[in-house]
Design an enzyme around this catalytic site. Sequence first.
Site, PDB file in Angstrom:
ATOM      1  CB  VAL A  52      -0.939  -0.002   1.227  1.00 30.12           C
ATOM      2  CG1 VAL A  52      -1.796   1.252   1.245  1.00 30.12           C
ATOM      3  CG2 VAL A  52      -1.813  -1.250   1.226  1.00 30.12           C
ATOM      4  N   PRO A  53       1.108   1.858  -1.154  1.00 29.22           N
ATOM      5  CG  PRO A  53       0.835   2.737  -3.294  1.00 29.22           C
ATOM      6  CD  PRO A  53       0.257   1.733  -2.328  1.00 29.22           C
ATOM      7  CB  CYS A  54       2.159   5.200   2.800  1.00 32.04           C
ATOM      8  SG  CYS A  54       3.332   4.039   3.515  1.00 32.04           S
ATOM      9  CG  HIS A  55       6.691   4.390  -1.297  1.00 31.67           C
ATOM     10  ND1 HIS A  55       5.922   3.245  -1.145  1.00 31.67           N
ATOM     11  CD2 HIS A  55       7.043   4.440  -2.599  1.00 31.67           C
ATOM     12  CE1 HIS A  55       5.838   2.630  -2.311  1.00 31.67           C
ATOM     13  NE2 HIS A  55       6.507   3.336  -3.208  1.00 31.67           N
ATOM     14  NE  ARG A  56       3.969   3.997  -5.810  1.00 29.21           N
ATOM     15  CZ  ARG A  56       3.347   2.893  -6.217  1.00 29.21           C
ATOM     16  NH1 ARG A  56       2.028   2.849  -6.284  1.00 29.21           N
ATOM     17  NH2 ARG A  56       4.052   1.827  -6.544  1.00 29.21           N
TER      18      ARG A  56
END
Length: 182
Positions: A141-145
């Site tokens: 779940v790409p919270c780094h984006r």
Amino acid sequence: MTTTSTLARRLRTVCTAQAAFESPLGPVLLARTAHGVAGMWFDGQKAHPGELPTVPHDPDDPLLKEAAQQLSDYFAGRRTQFELPLDLQGTPFQQIVWQALLRIPAGGTCTYAAIAREVGAPQAVRAVGAAVGRNPVSVIVPCHRVLGHDGSLTGYAGGLQRKQALLQLEGVERVAATEAAS
């Protein structure tokens, strides 16, 4: 809001297996429920649930093996999307925010304010930030984006160096330039 200790207690009751995974960015704990992947945390990550002593370690669990394989493929540049069932444990608001994160494509970024608008809560930028920070399934779940309003790197529960490395892996070079200019 779900606290780390509340999350850890919940995970101890709903998770059916856990396994360690060695990523290029450090050790990772994977956890699953009967319904899907419920956790992917880097060692030292904020909101890491800590020990899950009541959850069996099972490196041969088929779903956790598949998650580890897909993560390996991602880190090797052979995969940009994950195809795993998820069972995200959080509040209804967190769930909505995490679903918005899943819509950010690899190589793309957005801001906390954009997510707040997307989830119909334009004034709740800080609440969105808190939900992003509590994402229990990092990378997948790409919270780094998610970036600051000016495109800069901002908080990442796994550490800003990991966030920058993940974005660079996905081809987001402008972040490194933006951060270096700061």
